[in-house]
Structure formats: C-alpha cells, structure tokens
Design a protein around this motif. Structure first.
Motif, mmCIF file in Angstrom:
data_model
loop_
_atom_site.group_PDB
_atom_site.id
_atom_site.type_symbol
_atom_site.label_atom_id
_atom_site.label_comp_id
_atom_site.label_asym_id
_atom_site.label_seq_id
_atom_site.Cartn_x
_atom_site.Cartn_y
_atom_site.Cartn_z
ATOM 1 N N GLU A 1 1.564 10.173 -2.725
ATOM 2 C CA GLU A 1 2.704 11.097 -2.708
ATOM 3 C C GLU A 1 3.547 11.122 -3.987
ATOM 4 O O GLU A 1 3.918 12.199 -4.460
ATOM 5 C CB GLU A 1 3.611 10.804 -1.504
ATOM 6 C CG GLU A 1 3.008 11.235 -0.162
ATOM 7 C CD GLU A 1 2.179 10.148 0.505
ATOM 8 O OE1 GLU A 1 1.755 9.212 -0.201
ATOM 9 O OE2 GLU A 1 1.953 10.229 1.719
ATOM 10 N N ALA A 2 3.891 9.953 -4.533
ATOM 11 C CA ALA A 2 4.783 9.977 -5.706
ATOM 12 C C ALA A 2 4.093 10.686 -6.866
ATOM 13 O O ALA A 2 4.730 11.393 -7.656
ATOM 14 C CB ALA A 2 5.192 8.559 -6.099
ATOM 15 N N VAL B 1 10.507 8.659 -2.370
ATOM 16 C CA VAL B 1 9.744 9.593 -3.200
ATOM 17 C C VAL B 1 10.393 10.969 -3.139
ATOM 18 O O VAL B 1 10.526 11.560 -2.065
ATOM 19 C CB VAL B 1 8.276 9.666 -2.751
ATOM 20 C CG1 VAL B 1 7.505 10.651 -3.612
ATOM 21 C CG2 VAL B 1 7.625 8.287 -2.803
ATOM 22 N N ALA C 1 4.049 14.414 -6.270
ATOM 23 C CA ALA C 1 5.338 15.036 -6.607
ATOM 24 C C ALA C 1 5.450 15.324 -8.100
ATOM 25 O O ALA C 1 6.273 16.124 -8.529
ATOM 26 C CB ALA C 1 6.490 14.137 -6.152
ATOM 27 N N MET C 2 4.615 14.656 -8.898
ATOM 28 C CA MET C 2 4.649 14.859 -10.346
ATOM 29 C C MET C 2 3.369 15.521 -10.865
ATOM 30 O O MET C 2 3.025 15.382 -12.044
ATOM 31 C CB MET C 2 4.884 13.535 -11.060
ATOM 32 C CG MET C 2 6.309 13.018 -10.921
ATOM 33 S SD MET C 2 7.562 14.184 -11.514
ATOM 34 C CE MET C 2 7.490 13.846 -13.277
ATOM 35 N N PRO D 1 3.788 6.434 3.282
ATOM 36 C CA PRO D 1 3.068 7.581 3.830
ATOM 37 C C PRO D 1 3.286 7.796 5.328
ATOM 38 O O PRO D 1 2.976 8.862 5.840
ATOM 39 C CB PRO D 1 1.591 7.251 3.553
ATOM 40 C CG PRO D 1 1.545 5.786 3.323
ATOM 41 C CD PRO D 1 2.879 5.408 2.763
ATOM 42 N N SER E 1 11.068 7.026 -7.036
ATOM 43 C CA SER E 1 9.917 7.543 -7.762
ATOM 44 C C SER E 1 9.639 8.992 -7.408
ATOM 45 O O SER E 1 10.387 9.616 -6.663
ATOM 46 C CB SER E 1 8.678 6.694 -7.461
ATOM 47 O OG SER E 1 8.216 6.984 -6.164
ATOM 48 N N GLY E 2 8.534 9.480 -7.923
ATOM 49 C CA GLY E 2 8.186 10.883 -7.722
ATOM 50 C C GLY E 2 8.961 11.720 -8.720
ATOM 51 O O GLY E 2 9.139 11.341 -9.885
ATOM 52 N N CYS F 1 4.381 4.227 -9.563
ATOM 53 C CA CYS F 1 4.945 5.467 -9.045
ATOM 54 C C CYS F 1 6.149 5.974 -9.831
ATOM 55 O O CYS F 1 6.441 7.159 -9.815
ATOM 56 C CB CYS F 1 5.338 5.279 -7.592
ATOM 57 S SG CYS F 1 4.356 4.046 -6.722
ATOM 58 N N ALA F 2 6.887 5.065 -10.494
ATOM 59 C CA ALA F 2 8.077 5.494 -11.224
ATOM 60 C C ALA F 2 7.706 6.152 -12.555
ATOM 61 O O ALA F 2 8.550 6.759 -13.205
ATOM 62 C CB ALA F 2 9.023 4.321 -11.462
ATOM 63 N N GLY G 1 0.784 -1.235 0.000
ATOM 64 C CA GLY G 1 0.000 0.000 0.000
ATOM 65 C C GLY G 1 0.813 1.280 0.000
ATOM 66 O O GLY G 1 0.298 2.343 -0.355
ATOM 67 N N ASP G 2 2.079 1.202 0.398
ATOM 68 C CA ASP G 2 2.872 2.428 0.508
ATOM 69 C C ASP G 2 2.987 3.126 -0.834
ATOM 70 O O ASP G 2 3.378 2.505 -1.830
ATOM 71 C CB ASP G 2 4.302 2.120 0.972
ATOM 72 C CG ASP G 2 4.362 1.699 2.434
ATOM 73 O OD1 ASP G 2 3.316 1.697 3.101
ATOM 74 O OD2 ASP G 2 5.470 1.365 2.886
ATOM 75 N N SER G 3 2.707 4.397 -0.822
ATOM 76 C CA SER G 3 2.975 5.182 -2.019
ATOM 77 C C SER G 3 4.468 5.106 -2.319
ATOM 78 O O SER G 3 5.293 5.092 -1.412
ATOM 79 C CB SER G 3 2.584 6.629 -1.762
ATOM 80 O OG SER G 3 3.266 7.472 -2.661
ATOM 81 N N GLY G 4 4.802 5.045 -3.590
ATOM 82 C CA GLY G 4 6.214 5.010 -3.961
ATOM 83 C C GLY G 4 6.806 3.614 -3.916
ATOM 84 O O GLY G 4 8.018 3.458 -4.024
ATOM 85 N N THR G 5 5.989 2.599 -3.768
ATOM 86 C CA THR G 5 6.532 1.241 -3.768
ATOM 87 C C THR G 5 5.871 0.373 -4.826
ATOM 88 O O THR G 5 4.674 0.480 -5.082
ATOM 89 C CB THR G 5 6.413 0.550 -2.392
ATOM 90 O OG1 THR G 5 5.043 0.310 -2.085
ATOM 91 C CG2 THR G 5 7.049 1.377 -1.295
ATOM 92 N N PHE G 6 6.682 -0.471 -5.420
ATOM 93 C CA PHE G 6 6.182 -1.352 -6.480
ATOM 94 C C PHE G 6 7.057 -2.589 -6.629
ATOM 95 O O PHE G 6 6.960 -3.312 -7.608
ATOM 96 C CB PHE G 6 6.086 -0.589 -7.814
ATOM 97 C CG PHE G 6 7.276 0.302 -8.092
ATOM 98 C CD1 PHE G 6 8.415 -0.212 -8.685
ATOM 99 C CD2 PHE G 6 7.255 1.648 -7.735
ATOM 100 C CE1 PHE G 6 9.523 0.600 -8.922
ATOM 101 C CE2 PHE G 6 8.367 2.478 -7.973
ATOM 102 C CZ PHE G 6 9.491 1.951 -8.562
ATOM 103 N N CYS H 1 -2.256 5.040 -4.730
ATOM 104 C CA CYS H 1 -1.136 4.300 -5.312
ATOM 105 C C CYS H 1 -1.604 3.131 -6.169
ATOM 106 O O CYS H 1 -2.346 2.260 -5.746
ATOM 107 C CB CYS H 1 -0.153 3.816 -4.261
ATOM 108 S SG CYS H 1 1.387 3.277 -5.031
#
Ligand code: FMN
Ligand code: SF4
Ligand code: FES
Lengths: 516, 153
Positions: B82-83, A417, B86-87, A385, A343-344, B122-123, A184-189, B118
């Motif tokens: 968030e990611a 991020v 940021a964009m 997050p 990411s971000g 994100c990338a 669930g964490d944003s920025g993770t995949f 999400c």
C-alpha cells in the motif's frame, strides 16, 4: 583533533545513497588530510531527510540533510567538519522540530548511538534494565511490566505483563522467548529501525523477558526482506556473546540465555504468532487453533513468550526508569508511547514516537507536512493491510486503541499510510482481497476461497456489472469472512474493503458514471 | 545436480546439523547458492533430514521465497504494497515491465521480475530490491539508472 561524522547504516538511508556518501566522505577526508572518524549510527527516523549526515564537536551535533555524493566535496569546502554553512545544513540535530517534538522513549538511542558499539550502548543506559531485573528478581519484573500498562506493539495490543505471568507460572523444563520481527504490515518499519539502530536494546529486552519467565533460549523470527538488519543483528549477537551478555551464567547472575536469528521466507501470515511458531519449527506457516495459548504450549510444545520487537525493546527502559514513568505517558488504557510510522503519500515520512492520544491529523499535518504531491489527503490506512481506510473526516480521532476500535479501525503496529485524492479506493479494496488470497494460509474456506470471490466481485462492481447486487453479495461475504475465519487475516480483510465502500461509494461505480 | 553441486548442497544441509526444524533456514542457503530449489535438491534434503519428500515439497511450495525454477541472472523485486501504491508503484511496475521486457512473475535469462509486499522502506516509497539491495524514492528515471548501475556490477 578527530571529528566524528555520523552516517546511518540503515536500510532506508542506504536505499537513498547513504553507503555511497559514507565512502565518499572517507575518501575526500583522506585526500584532504582531515582526520575523521566515521560513526555508523541508526537512523533518527526522519526518513525524508535521509541520507542525513551529522558532525559532532564540542558536544553538539550538526545535521546536514538529503546529502548526495555530489555534495560531499562542497561540504568539506564549506567547513562542515566545524558545522559550516551549506545549503544542506539543517542545524543542531536536537533542534530539528520533527525530532524535538517527539516523546523518544523506546527509540531514544536510535540515531543517537553508534549501533554496533557496546561501549556507546552502555554509556547511554544500555543493560541498566537487565541489571535492575537481576536485582529485583523475576516476579518483581513481571509486576513492573504489568504496572507499566505496556500492551503488545505487534498489533493485537494484549497486555504484556499478563502474558509473561502466564508463561512464568507454567511449569516446564524448557521455555522460549520468540521475538516477532516479521513486520509484514505495509507502511511499517519501526521494528527494522530499532534492530538496525539499537540492536543491543532488543537483546536486552529479550534477556529481561527470558529472565522474567524462566526461558533460556530466544529466537528472533526476522523477515527475509531485511538483509541489512540480519547482518547487524548477527554482529550484535556475536558481540554480546563475546562480552558475556549472552551464554551461561550471564554476568554472574546464574541466568543462562542464548539468541538465534531465524529468517522468514516471504509469508505475511507467518507474522501471526502461531504461524510464526510453525515456521520456526521449520514447517509451513499454517495458523494453529487456540487454545492452547503459546504461553502454555508454544514453540515445540513449550511455554513461549511471543512478543513484538518494539514491545521487548520498550521493556528495557521500563525496568531502567520505572513503570510509573512509562504509565505516566498516554491516555486511558493506551499507556506509554507508540512509534508511529508515516509513509505513502506524505511529505515528511518517517518514524514518530509519541505518547498515545494525539490525533491522526496532528501526525499527518504537523509531522508529515501533508501529502508529498501537495494534493488533498483522501484516505489514510492505519494498522497495515488489515486496517480500515479512514476518510478525511475521521482524522481527528485520537490515536488510542479504544478510540480506534470504536470507529471500527485499528492502530495495530502503528503504520499510517497516506493517499491523496488521485487514489481509486475500489482498486485498493480489490487489492485487500487479492492480498488475502495470496497470503492466506489456506486453513479456513472463508479466507482462502472468500478472498478470491471477493476480488472477483469487486472487479465486477468496478466494471458496472449488476453493481447493486454484487455489492450486497460483497457485504455478505465480508460478514462471513469476519465471523468464520480462524485468524485476523481472513477476519479483518473485510475492514479495508468495507471502509472503502462506506467512505468512497462513488469509486465503486463504473468510470463512465463519473468518479471524482 | 552435478557431483560438485551435490557436495555443496550436502555441506549446506550439514551446516544446519541436518535438523528438520532448520528446513527453512537451509532452503535459504539453497536459494542463496543456486538461486532456486530443484527437484534434485528436494530429494537430497528429504534424504539428509530423514523426512518425506512431500514434507520438503510442502514447505518449498508454501513460501514465496523458495522458487523452483532457475531465476534470471538478476532478481528485481518491486514492492506492490500500500505505501508504495500510494506513491505510484503500479506505474513503476508497468515501466519496469517495459524497460526490462519481462512481466511481473516472469523470468528472462537476464532478469526475474517479482512482486514483494513491503521492504520496510515505506517512508521512501516506491521501493525496489535489486539482487538483495533495497532502493527507495524510485522514479522511472531512477529505476533505469539503478538497473544500469546495478546490473553492471
Ligand atoms: C495475519 C497476521 C499478521 C501478523 N503479523 C505480525 C507481525 O508481522 N509482527 C508482529 O509483531 N505481530 C504480528 N501479528 C500479531 C501476532 O499474532 C502477535 O499478536 C504478536 O506478535 C504478539 O506480540 P505483542 O504482544 O508484543 O504484540 C500478526 C497477526 C496476524 C493475524
Ligand atoms: S483466516 Fe486465513 S490465514 Fe487465518 S487461519 Fe484461516 S485461512 Fe489461515
Ligand atoms: S509498502 Fe513498499 S516498502 Fe513498505
């Protein structure tokens, strides 16, 4: 001669056009009479180069990056089936610095192998880990995992061997392995990339866990936001079953194991292990009080190993190559590798598997190439997050669990991020509170109500209403949330909030007072 | 619920052997088939699983995925995490609201516009999902192009 052309079947590649590129390559090849075998691999993780197409001949693979449908004709004209020159040509895949400079351990098959080929999997070390486990016996498997120093990659960093030992020692007629694929964490995949690129690798890890602790049933709790992943996993599980790697008496070992995929339903807190167990039982995802630990009384009250996707996948290679090899990587008590995810606002986003110990700056600059916008990096959120926002001055912190804890931050699942200097950190802090309010399971007041109050307070601070008083209240509220919440949802939402306030106080003043 | 829909609904429930622990899985089946979980559906599921209506309702209301109202013909989700922030996901969301004529969390006959936290993309932020398909590097122009091509389909 048939040329093998690789086009990833993977969410990110598909999101920027890989499926259309694959179709076009097949169509143009047919029209031209070229004999091409289209191989669907996972992504190597250089997401910024997707769709990345590779051609294979003479045992080498030549990569072409950011391939559009419109490029396909000209690629054929340029003789790309023989590695021909083209403006999208990147050269040999193995020499792309972003990939060459990684420590690929858990993700070594990801991108390299055809995702849904058991033959390819086997020829690249697949199932050698479970075979080593069968030969060693369950006790020895737990010992080896303990010796490797592997800690849970889902966020909390708990030693995997110790968890397995507890489940193994608890007597019960039924035990379970519950794979946490909620990511669930944003920025993770990274979980997603592994499941899509090396699904049999996860199956193997779950088999080893089941064998080690005496469980006969495994569940993969997969977030519903990953429909492509679900299709790939379902297929892989069916293939493994057909080949006798799941079911009864697997490969004459006497060990039985089955895996089911269950979908989440858009709840962040269901990634918390006890909420996940509730959800797997078909209920609301309300966090359970501990004790009892899931290892003793977990799914349907039975002893349950709960592990993250990457944790489980790492185990297969630990068994195959030996715990010492793994423990030889990393620093201090952070051993082995972590699949960092960039990411971000970063130029070269993607997955970077590295041994622990490098700095954030190395990751962001050397791998990431700085921001996508070209503006200075202002803040970096690490660990999802609930992770703190780090300032530019903290980027030299080495990536290691303890070093991060020392600065009040966390590595978590390895998501990084990046934000440039156009970010409004008060807005980000307010979002952290809002997200907690949306996702709180509602069990404890500081989290459920506190997060709403927190969002209101930040809104008042931003509009310049009694800034100093409200700021003091906000900090008090953060303390209450941190100390009186049952789980990290309420307990760690203060981290991004306080760090934003600490490093970017000027953002919390009304605009008229001049925000940078 | 029409008799026909009812038959489909019962089939969905029974495909999970009417086991209460499969509630979330079968609710996904309802959303896939009907787009939402109606009051009638809640009643039927409760009867078939032999649990209380309150239990089913509790689960339906807990999870973001289970909407209780008819969605638009297309469901567009924009990542708000968030990611993507940021964009430029906040700007993209504003653009989408204007372009589609619905606000986030709202439905028109044609479109439901929803937040999502999400998509694991994100990338290649910002990310959106249109009718279950994930898209990345979504600028405003690309958003318009995607809407045009995906909604025809
Ligand atoms: C709010 C919250 C969300 C979490 N989300 C996840 C998740 O999405 N995936 C995951 O593996 N762990 C998640 N965790 C951590 C799990 O509770 C648990 O520690 C982990 O699944 C154990 O596996 P590991 O030891 O292999 O990391 C979350 C924890 C909290 C408090
Ligand atoms: S802290 Fe929040 S999410 Fe965690 S148990 Fe309490 S209310 Fe639920
Ligand atoms: S934060 Fe938007 S896709 Fe992950």
């Amino acid at each position: 001669m048939t040329v093998r052309v690789y086009v990833p079947r993977e969410t990110t590649a598909a999101s920027v056009g890989a499926e259309a590129v694959a179709l076009e390559i097949a169509r143009v090849a047919k029209r031209r009479g070229d004999i091409v075998r289209l191989v669907r691999n996972g992504s190597w993780g250089a997401s910024w180069l997707e769709p990345m197409v590779e051609v294979e001949f003479d045992d080498q693979r030549i990569a072409y990056g950011n391939v559009d449908v419109e490029d396909v004709d000209s690629l054929f004209d340029a003789g790309f089936l023989a590695g021909g020159e083209h403006q999208k040509r990147l050269g040999p895949t193995a020499e792309i610095p972003y990939l060459r400079n990684q420590d690929r351990w858990t993700f070594f098959r990801c991108g390299l192998a055809e995702s849904l080929s058991l033959e390819d999997f086997r020829s690249r070390g697949g199932f050698a880990g479970i075979e080593a486990a069968f030969a060693a016996g369950s006790d020895e498997v737990v010992d080896r995992v303990t010796e490797s120093g592997l800690r849970g990659r889902g966020g909390a960093g708990f030693p995997t061997g110790i968890k397995w030992r507890t489940v193994a020692k608890t007597e019960a007629s039924q035990k379970y392995v519950a794979c946490n694929a909620d990511e669930g964490d944003s920025g993770t995949f990274s979980d997603r990339m592994l499941m899509e690129g090396d699904p049999f690798g996860l199956i193997e890890g779950m088999l080893i866990a089941g064998f080690a602790v005496g469980a006969s049933k495994g569940y993969i709790y997969l977030r519903s936001e990953y429909p492509m992943t679900q299709r790939i996993l379902d297929k892989a599980i069916a293939m493994a079953r057909d080949a006798g790697w799941l079911g009864n008496n697997i490969r004459e070992s006497g060990f039985d194991f089955e895996i089911d995929v269950h979908l989440g339903a858009g709840s962040y807190v269901c990634g918390e292990e006890t909420a996940m167990l509730e959800s797997l039982e078909g209920k609301r995802g309300i966090v359970r009080s501990k004790p009892p630990l899931p290892a003793i009384s977990g799914l349907f009250g039975a002893p349950t190993v709960v592990n993250n996707v990457v944790t489980l996948a790492s185990v297969a290679n630990i068994l195959r190559l030996g715990p010492d090899r793994y423990a030889g990587l990393g620093v201090g008590r952070s051993l082995g590798t972590l699949a960092f995810q960039l990411s971000g606002n970063v130029k070269r986003g993607g997955l970077v598997e590295k041994a622990f110990g490098l700095t954030l700056r190395q990751l962001i600059d050397d791998f990431g190439g700085g921001t996508a916008t070209g503006r200075p990096v202002a803040a970096v959120q690490v660990g999802g997050p609930l992770g703190a926002y780090l300032s530019e001055a903290q980027l030299d912190t080495p990536l290691d669990y303890e070093a991060f804890a020392d600065i009040g931050a966390l590595i978590g699942h390895g998501g990084i991020v990046v934000f440039d200097d156009s970010v409004d950190m008060a807005e980000q802090a307010q979002f952290a509170m809002e997200f907690c309010a949306i996702e709180s399971c509602g069990k404890c007041t500081p989290c459920r109500i506190g997060s709403q109050r927190g969002s209101e307070l930040i809104s008042k601070i931003r509009s310049g209403e009694n800034g100093a008083d409200h700021e003091a209240l906000l900090l008090e509220l953060c303390d209450t949330m941190e100390h009186a919440s049952l789980c990290a949802m309420g307990g760690m939402t203060p981290y991004p909030v306080r760090s934003a306030l600490q490093h970017f106080p000027q953002h919390f003043r009304p605009r008229a007072e001049g925000k940078t | 619920m029409s008799p026909q829909d009812r038959e489909i609904a019962v089939a969905i429930i029974r495909s999970f052997d009417a086991r209460p622990e499969m509630l979330i899985q079968l609710l996904h089946g309802f959303v896939d088939k009907f787009g939402f979980v109606s009051n009638d559906a809640v009643r039927l599921i409760a009867d078939e699983l032999n649990v209380s209506r309150a239990d089913v309702h509790g689960v339906v209301s807990y999870y973001h995925d289970f909407r209780t109202e008819i969605p638009g013909r297309h469901v567009v989700k924009i990542c708000q995490a968030e990611a993507c922030q940021a964009m430029g996901s906040r700007k993209l969301t504003e653009h989408a609201e204007q372009r589609l004529g619905v606000e986030l969390h709202q439905d028109s006959e044609a479109i439901s516009l929803e937040p999502v936290y999400c998509l694991g993309n994100c990338a290649c932020a910002p990310a959106v999902m249109i009718d279950g398909k994930t898209w990345g590097r979504v600028t405003s122009d690309r958003f318009d192009a995607l809407i045009a091509s995906e909604m025809d389909a």
